[in-house]
Design an enzyme around this catalytic site. Structure first.
Site, PDB file in Angstrom:
ATOM      1  N   HIS A 155      58.203  27.218 -44.750  1.00 39.51           N
ATOM      2  CA  HIS A 155      59.367  26.885 -45.597  1.00 39.51           C
ATOM      3  C   HIS A 155      59.158  27.360 -47.030  1.00 39.51           C
ATOM      4  O   HIS A 155      59.696  26.777 -47.964  1.00 39.51           O
ATOM      5  CB  HIS A 155      59.658  25.374 -45.589  1.00 39.51           C
ATOM      6  N   SER A 276      62.835  48.542 -67.540  1.00 41.24           N
ATOM      7  CA  SER A 276      64.233  48.229 -67.835  1.00 41.24           C
ATOM      8  C   SER A 276      64.655  49.012 -69.069  1.00 41.24           C
ATOM      9  O   SER A 276      63.853  49.233 -69.980  1.00 41.24           O
ATOM     10  CB  SER A 276      64.365  46.729 -68.096  1.00 41.24           C
ATOM     11  N   LYS A 282      59.831  44.369 -69.220  1.00 38.42           N
ATOM     12  CA  LYS A 282      59.969  44.362 -67.775  1.00 38.42           C
ATOM     13  C   LYS A 282      59.134  45.421 -67.045  1.00 38.42           C
ATOM     14  O   LYS A 282      58.987  46.544 -67.507  1.00 38.42           O
ATOM     15  CB  LYS A 282      61.440  44.572 -67.385  1.00 38.42           C
ATOM     16  N   GLU A 289      62.019  46.557 -53.506  1.00 38.84           N
ATOM     17  CA  GLU A 289      63.420  46.130 -53.367  1.00 38.84           C
ATOM     18  C   GLU A 289      64.243  47.184 -52.623  1.00 38.84           C
ATOM     19  O   GLU A 289      65.081  46.864 -51.774  1.00 38.84           O
ATOM     20  CB  GLU A 289      64.032  45.861 -54.745  1.00 38.84           C
TER      21      GLU A 289
END
Ligand code: ARG
Length: 462
Positions: A155, A276, A282, A289
């Site tokens: 979980h 970024s 960043k 992704e």
């Protein structure tokens, strides 16, 4: 330009040509098309259907065409309908009448069925090779991290301690099954459709078994109508590719979580990260992704192919041409993802101290603490309650179970002794788990031996 002008009195409408053509994408398998034609004429000559002189002229011509396309000297142009027409037209231009005999006893229906199988067989082998490379990287990391303790989750909540080796080993199993699936598909599809003609075989005395052998197949296919319209192997492949993509996506998701500022379990290499345009701080896991995101188009290809096939009456129908772009895209996507993923994982660094600290802070040894009490005669349900209350106390006080004093342990249950600390250390919790498939190093080593033996066999068809 066309292979079928004879019974027509008008030129094809340009839009119809554009809609109908496949050369813009089936050019991808010109090598397989040429190899199939060489095998075909070799067989025709052996059977006395074609003269040896014609065979030699055709084979030399076809080899020349392949070399010229390879080197860029010959450009595949789109005024032809498909790669088959293109090769035959250029051949005839180059070797004259012999070229016009190439298509004896053959249809584009069995030709394209063959080309696609040959192409897919090569792609299966390449995909297998990429999986093999990924498994090698994972196995290396597993060997290095047999004692790198980390929380195992259920979980997405910390559950019990495992090791990084064991966690990576779960993915090893997935990609290992993926290789097995590819091998199964390869075996089942490795029969040669050439000689099936348009749908009903041919009257020429073809030796189909011989052509099959020349092209490395296990034999000829056994029903000519099925042969020209069977695309089951593509659906199987797209299914296997979807599963590979799903595995890569799950793994990517974990890496994204591990790489987050909150987890900090891993650090992506700069060469595999992006920045970024506005936020200078960043460093983003774009590659993971993208791999996760690309899963969608691979699933899409599987669903498309199932849908293309669902209403096709026997035998060949032009719908079947739709098999190519989507299959090519799915294969190229998965191959790209596998290569990138392997590079990303092998360049990533693992923060072993953060992982171990996280396992400690998350009460992952609570089950082992309860088992400790069971070992001292406390019924499991009572032990569960005792440890539950201790966990609550620790949460209140911002501590780990190991931080409690013996007095605090004893206050909750007198059965605790000073050996509790040893019993609930990460090391003990993990290393005592030595049954087959468990995270203890002893069990992991046995599994790693099995994997090593398998990898020694290399890629299936190299
Ligand atoms: N481009 C076609 C395909 O991909 C080749 C076979 C053409 N056959 C035909 N009868 N029109 O399926």
């Amino acid at each position: 330009m066309k292979l079928w002008g004879g019974r027509f009195t008008k030129e094809t409408n340009q839009l119809v040509h554009n809609f109908n053509e496949s050369i813009s994408f089936d050019r991808k398998f010109y090598r397989q098309d040429i190899a199939g034609s060489i095998a075909h004429v070799t067989m025709l000559a052996k059977q006395g259907i074609l003269s040896e002189a014609d065979r030699d002229a055709i084979v030399a011509g076809l080899n020349g065409i392949r070399e010229d396309i390879d080197s860029g000297k010959l450009e595949i142009t789109t005024e032809y309908e498909d790669i088959h027409s293109f090769v035959e037209a250029v051949l005839t231009e180059r070797v004259g009448d012999a070229g016009k005999r190439l298509h004896t006893g053959r249809s584009r229906n069995d030709q394209v069925a063959l080309d696609m199988r040959l192409y897919i067989r090569d792609e299966i082998d390449e995909t297998d090779g990429l999986l093999f490379e990924l498994l090698k990287v994972l196995l290396g990391l597993m060997e290095e991290n047999l004692h790198t303790y980390m929380p195992g989750f259920t979980h997405l909540q910390k559950a019990q301690p495992v090791t990084l080796a064991h966690h990576l080993g779960a993915y090893y199993e997935m990609f290992r099954r993926d290789r097995g699936r590819l091998a199964d598909i390869r075996k089942r599809m490795n029969y040669c459709p050439l000689g099936s003609g348009a749908l009903a075989g041919t009257t020429y005395p073809l030796d189909r078994a011989y052509t099959a052998e020349l092209l490395g197949f296990d034999g000829p296919t056994l029903n000519s109508m099925d042969s020209v319209s069977d695309r089951d192997y593509l659906i199987e492949l797209l299914s296997a590719l979807s599963i590979i993509a799903m595995h890569l996506s799950r793994f990517s998701e974990e890496i994204i979580i591990w790489n987050s500022n909150e987890y900090r379990f891993v650090e992506m290499d700069d060469s595999y990260s992006t920045g970024s345009s506005i936020m200078p701080q960043k460093k983003n896991p774009d590659i993971a992704e993208l791999i996760r995101g690309k899963t969608g188009r691979v699933y899409g290809a599987l669903m498309s192919m199932l849908t293309v096939m669902k209403g096709i009456p026997l035998a060949y129908d032009k719908d079947l041409q739709e098999d190519k772009e989507l299959t090519f895209d799915a294969i190229d996507t998965v191959k790209g993802c596998l290569a990138l993923f392997t590079g990303m994982v092998s360049s990533m660094s693992f923060r072993k101290d953060v992982m171990e600290e996280s396992a400690k802070k998350g009460f992952t040894n609570a089950t082992d603490a309860a088992d400790y009490l069971v070992g001292r005669g406390v019924p499991f349900r009572d032990a569960h309650g005792v440890i539950g209350r201790l966990v609550l106390k620790c949460i209140d006080e911002g501590k780990a179970l190991d931080d409690l004093t013996l007095e605090e342990f004893k206050a909750e249950c007198p059965a605790f002794e000073s050996d509790i600390y040893e019993a609930i250390s990460m090391k003990t919790c993990v290393e005592r788990r030595t049954t087959d498939g468990a995270p203890g190093a002893e069990a992991m080593r046995r599994v790693i031996e099995i994997y090593k033996k398998e990898l020694e066999q290399g890629v299936s068809h190299a």
